[in-house]
Design a protein around this motif. Sequence first.
Motif, PDB file in Angstrom:
ATOM      1  N   UNK A  61       2.929  -8.079  -1.930  1.00 43.51           N
ATOM      2  CA  UNK A  61       1.997  -9.165  -2.253  1.00 43.51           C
ATOM      3  C   UNK A  61       0.542  -8.717  -2.094  1.00 43.51           C
ATOM      4  N   UNK A  62       0.291  -7.883  -1.057  1.00 46.64           N
ATOM      5  CA  UNK A  62      -1.075  -7.416  -0.800  1.00 46.64           C
ATOM      6  C   UNK A  62      -1.457  -6.220  -1.650  1.00 46.64           C
ATOM      7  N   UNK A  63      -0.509  -5.701  -2.460  1.00 47.67           N
ATOM      8  CA  UNK A  63      -0.806  -4.549  -3.303  1.00 47.67           C
ATOM      9  C   UNK A  63      -0.928  -3.265  -2.515  1.00 47.67           C
ATOM     10  N   UNK A  64      -0.097  -3.107  -1.461  1.00 48.90           N
ATOM     11  CA  UNK A  64      -0.152  -1.914  -0.624  1.00 48.90           C
ATOM     12  C   UNK A  64       0.346  -0.672  -1.346  1.00 48.90           C
ATOM     13  N   UNK A 201      -9.686  -6.950  10.344  1.00 51.44           N
ATOM     14  CA  UNK A 201      -9.079  -7.370   9.078  1.00 51.44           C
ATOM     15  C   UNK A 201      -9.085  -6.276   8.007  1.00 51.44           C
ATOM     16  N   UNK A 202      -9.757  -5.161   8.291  1.00 51.19           N
ATOM     17  CA  UNK A 202      -9.806  -4.094   7.287  1.00 51.19           C
ATOM     18  C   UNK A 202      -8.497  -3.307   7.211  1.00 51.19           C
ATOM     19  N   UNK A 203      -7.667  -3.415   8.226  1.00 50.62           N
ATOM     20  CA  UNK A 203      -6.377  -2.723   8.235  1.00 50.62           C
ATOM     21  C   UNK A 203      -5.362  -3.547   7.459  1.00 50.62           C
ATOM     22  N   UNK A 204      -4.635  -2.916   6.569  1.00 49.70           N
ATOM     23  CA  UNK A 204      -3.655  -3.627   5.750  1.00 49.70           C
ATOM     24  C   UNK A 204      -2.489  -4.102   6.605  1.00 49.70           C
ATOM     25  N   UNK A 205      -1.728  -5.049   6.046  1.00 54.96           N
ATOM     26  CA  UNK A 205      -0.616  -5.641   6.782  1.00 54.96           C
ATOM     27  C   UNK A 205       0.448  -4.635   7.171  1.00 54.96           C
ATOM     28  N   UNK A 206       0.749  -3.700   6.285  1.00 56.78           N
ATOM     29  CA  UNK A 206       1.791  -2.718   6.563  1.00 56.78           C
ATOM     30  C   UNK A 206       1.435  -1.816   7.727  1.00 56.78           C
ATOM     31  N   UNK A 207       0.203  -1.281   7.719  1.00 57.52           N
ATOM     32  CA  UNK A 207      -0.217  -0.410   8.811  1.00 57.52           C
ATOM     33  C   UNK A 207      -0.404  -1.204  10.105  1.00 57.52           C
ATOM     34  N   UNK A 208      -0.749  -2.488   9.992  1.00 57.07           N
ATOM     35  CA  UNK A 208      -0.852  -3.330  11.182  1.00 57.07           C
ATOM     36  C   UNK A 208       0.509  -3.466  11.860  1.00 57.07           C
ATOM     37  N   UNK A 209       1.570  -3.586  11.072  1.00 57.61           N
ATOM     38  CA  UNK A 209       2.923  -3.669  11.625  1.00 57.61           C
ATOM     39  C   UNK A 209       3.294  -2.369  12.325  1.00 57.61           C
ATOM     40  N   UNK A 210       2.974  -1.249  11.680  1.00 57.03           N
ATOM     41  CA  UNK A 210       3.295   0.061  12.261  1.00 57.03           C
ATOM     42  C   UNK A 210       2.584   0.247  13.593  1.00 57.03           C
ATOM     43  N   UNK A 211       1.280  -0.047  13.623  1.00 51.98           N
ATOM     44  CA  UNK A 211       0.496   0.146  14.838  1.00 51.98           C
ATOM     45  C   UNK A 211       0.961  -0.808  15.938  1.00 51.98           C
ATOM     46  N   UNK A 212       1.254  -2.054  15.564  1.00 52.65           N
ATOM     47  CA  UNK A 212       1.705  -3.039  16.549  1.00 52.65           C
ATOM     48  C   UNK A 212       3.025  -2.605  17.181  1.00 52.65           C
TER      49      UNK A 212
END
Length: 240
Positions: A61-64, A201-212
């Motif tokens: 959806x975010x175009x990752x 907010x500059x970090x995309x959702x996918x990388x936010x999941x990985x880092x979290x």
Amino acid sequence: MKNHFLRGMSHGIPIALGYLSVSFGFGILAAKSGLSATVAAIISASNLTSAGQAAGLSIITAGGTLIEMALTQFTINLRYSLMAISLSQKLDKSFSAPKRLLTSYGITDEIFAVCSAQQEPLTPSYMFGMILIAFLGWTSGTLLGAEAGHLLPASVSGAMGIVLYGMFLAIIIPPSRKERSVLAVVIVAAAVSIIFKYLITTVSGGFAIIISAAAASAIGAALFPVKETDNEDERTVQNA
């Protein structure tokens, strides 16, 4: 062989019924994201992972990027490799390499739990029966949910879309109430995720999941290390 296959299907029916309702919620989310019912069903048929699909859907959806998608799926679904290694100790001698590869596709949390509880060795027919019925429940629920998402009013489909998140809560709450370590990891993961959601907010959702996930795992391992005596006790119980 037939008896083992039917026995596997009978043990997989409760799993399939649970998957039917949960994947219905994923189908609705996929429809709200603009995917067709066919595409949503193909995603479920080729993945068979609730958390991975939910994360993948947000990346789509975010175009990752594809790299972001690959790293996210690797992080979320790495546990299935550990489950497969564990189940490999219970497999019947009739399991050939192709059968092992085919079976690895269908290993999920619920199938792993049921197979681990079996006393006798796991036969290919038994696992194929369980995986087949679970696969049908997951993919058919996705298809029905996606179709409903395109037909139902937005208010109704939005309310039913929380089913998938309800399943995630049902997974983490019981162990969090029993183990402080699990509770701490859940809190850290949620806190880091909130930081990325509202502050960085500059970090995309996918990388936010990985880092979290990585941060929560590292902090959990540092604060609650597994003692060597615990490992020895577990090996003693298994040998007994």
